[in-house]
Design a protein around this motif. Structure first.
Motif, mmCIF file in Angstrom:
data_model
loop_
_atom_site.group_PDB
_atom_site.id
_atom_site.type_symbol
_atom_site.label_atom_id
_atom_site.label_comp_id
_atom_site.label_asym_id
_atom_site.label_seq_id
_atom_site.Cartn_x
_atom_site.Cartn_y
_atom_site.Cartn_z
ATOM 1 N N PRO A 93 94.839 40.335 -6.548
ATOM 2 C CA PRO A 93 94.559 40.972 -5.245
ATOM 3 C C PRO A 93 93.074 41.054 -4.926
ATOM 4 O O PRO A 93 92.674 40.885 -3.764
ATOM 5 C CB PRO A 93 95.165 42.370 -5.401
ATOM 6 N N ASN A 94 92.230 41.287 -5.932
ATOM 7 C CA ASN A 94 90.789 41.340 -5.699
ATOM 8 C C ASN A 94 90.252 39.970 -5.292
ATOM 9 O O ASN A 94 89.374 39.866 -4.434
ATOM 10 C CB ASN A 94 90.068 41.832 -6.960
ATOM 11 N N ILE A 95 90.775 38.921 -5.931
ATOM 12 C CA ILE A 95 90.358 37.562 -5.578
ATOM 13 C C ILE A 95 90.736 37.247 -4.137
ATOM 14 O O ILE A 95 89.946 36.676 -3.376
ATOM 15 C CB ILE A 95 90.991 36.547 -6.555
ATOM 16 N N VAL A 96 91.953 37.652 -3.746
ATOM 17 C CA VAL A 96 92.402 37.424 -2.372
ATOM 18 C C VAL A 96 91.582 38.251 -1.387
ATOM 19 O O VAL A 96 91.180 37.766 -0.319
ATOM 20 C CB VAL A 96 93.903 37.745 -2.243
ATOM 21 N N ASP A 97 91.308 39.502 -1.732
ATOM 22 C CA ASP A 97 90.502 40.360 -0.856
ATOM 23 C C ASP A 97 89.127 39.753 -0.587
ATOM 24 O O ASP A 97 88.635 39.784 0.544
ATOM 25 C CB ASP A 97 90.312 41.743 -1.492
#
Length: 243
Positions: A14-18
């Motif tokens: 999720p952090n990578i996508v954010d």
């Protein structure tokens, strides 16, 4: 299409996508996100072969599946006795289009024909060479690719260069595909049947079942925009699931 690969814990996805892409280890720390403690001693030391830069200043990719697969099995499996059920620390493989990656950079990448972390742990600094040609890198049998963050727009290897994401159980695949935050991603189940079988079996009992449940709770918190719970769950998963 030719590919480069990056291994990441599922709770980091999720952090990578954010962010819209991969960042270097130093920028992960700056953002206050969990970072693997076991590698910091070596990733944070300036290296002559990188002109004084650190591994932590680079986005790390693998050129070949073989060496990466050995690393990946250890990360998913976790420490275990022979014959024991896998601990199933959920990880994913991000598969990037190498030509797209090269087009994003303002300077050549660094490449090493050995495992950089293992070499540094053995008190040997690997030889690094500059590359801007995929075929030359294959000829030189490059294993690991190090892209200086400062050579990337916004210090980010953009997800625009991402081809697909590989997961290692149908439960993980269903989990990722069921949340809107990941709708833009192509998520494929690995074709490594033995690895999928072992991971699937490991998720039927503890601790694998618990890690799967915690990831579901994490993605629920993200969907509900519960940032406090999201932070708590990421910290818990980082303390339990990092290899």
């Amino acid at each position: 299409m030719r590919h480069w690969y990056h291994v990441a814990p599922l709770f980091h996805l999720p952090n990578i996508v954010d962010r819209g892409g991969l960042v270097c280890g130093a920028d992960v720390s700056t953002a206050g996100l969990p970072r693997r403690e076991s590698s910091r001693e070596f990733d944070d030391q300036p290296l002559a072969g990188l002109n004084g830069s650190r591994v932590a200043d680079c986005v790390l990719l693998y050129q070949k599946r073989g060496p990466m697969n050995n690393l990946l099995v250890n990360k998913i499996r976790g420490n275990r006795k022979k014959g024991a059920v896998w601990r199933c620390y959920p990880h994913v493989v991000l598969r990037f289009d190498s030509e797209e990656c090269l087009s994003l950079m303002t300077s050549p990448v660094w490449g090493a024909s050995v495992n950089v972390g293992r070499s540094l742990r053995n008190s040997t600094e690997p030889e690094f060479k500059h590359y801007n040609d995929y075929d030359v890198m294959m000829t030189d049998e490059v294993q690991e690719i190090l892209i200086l963050a400062e050579s990337l727009p916004g210090r980010l290897l953009s997800l625009a260069a991402l081809d697909s994401i590989e997961v290692f159980s149908q439960a993980d695949q269903r989990l990722v595909q069921s949340y809107t935050v990941f709708n833009s991603l192509s998520v494929a189940l690995s074709t490594a049947q033995r690895r999928v079988s072992d991971c699937t079996a490991g998720q039927l009992s503890e601790p694998g079942a618990g890690y799967l449940r915690m990831h579901r709770e994490l993605f629920d918190a993200i969907e509900q925009q519960d940032d406090d719970l999201r932070k708590t769950l990421v910290e818990q998963l980082a303390s339990q699931c990092f290899d």
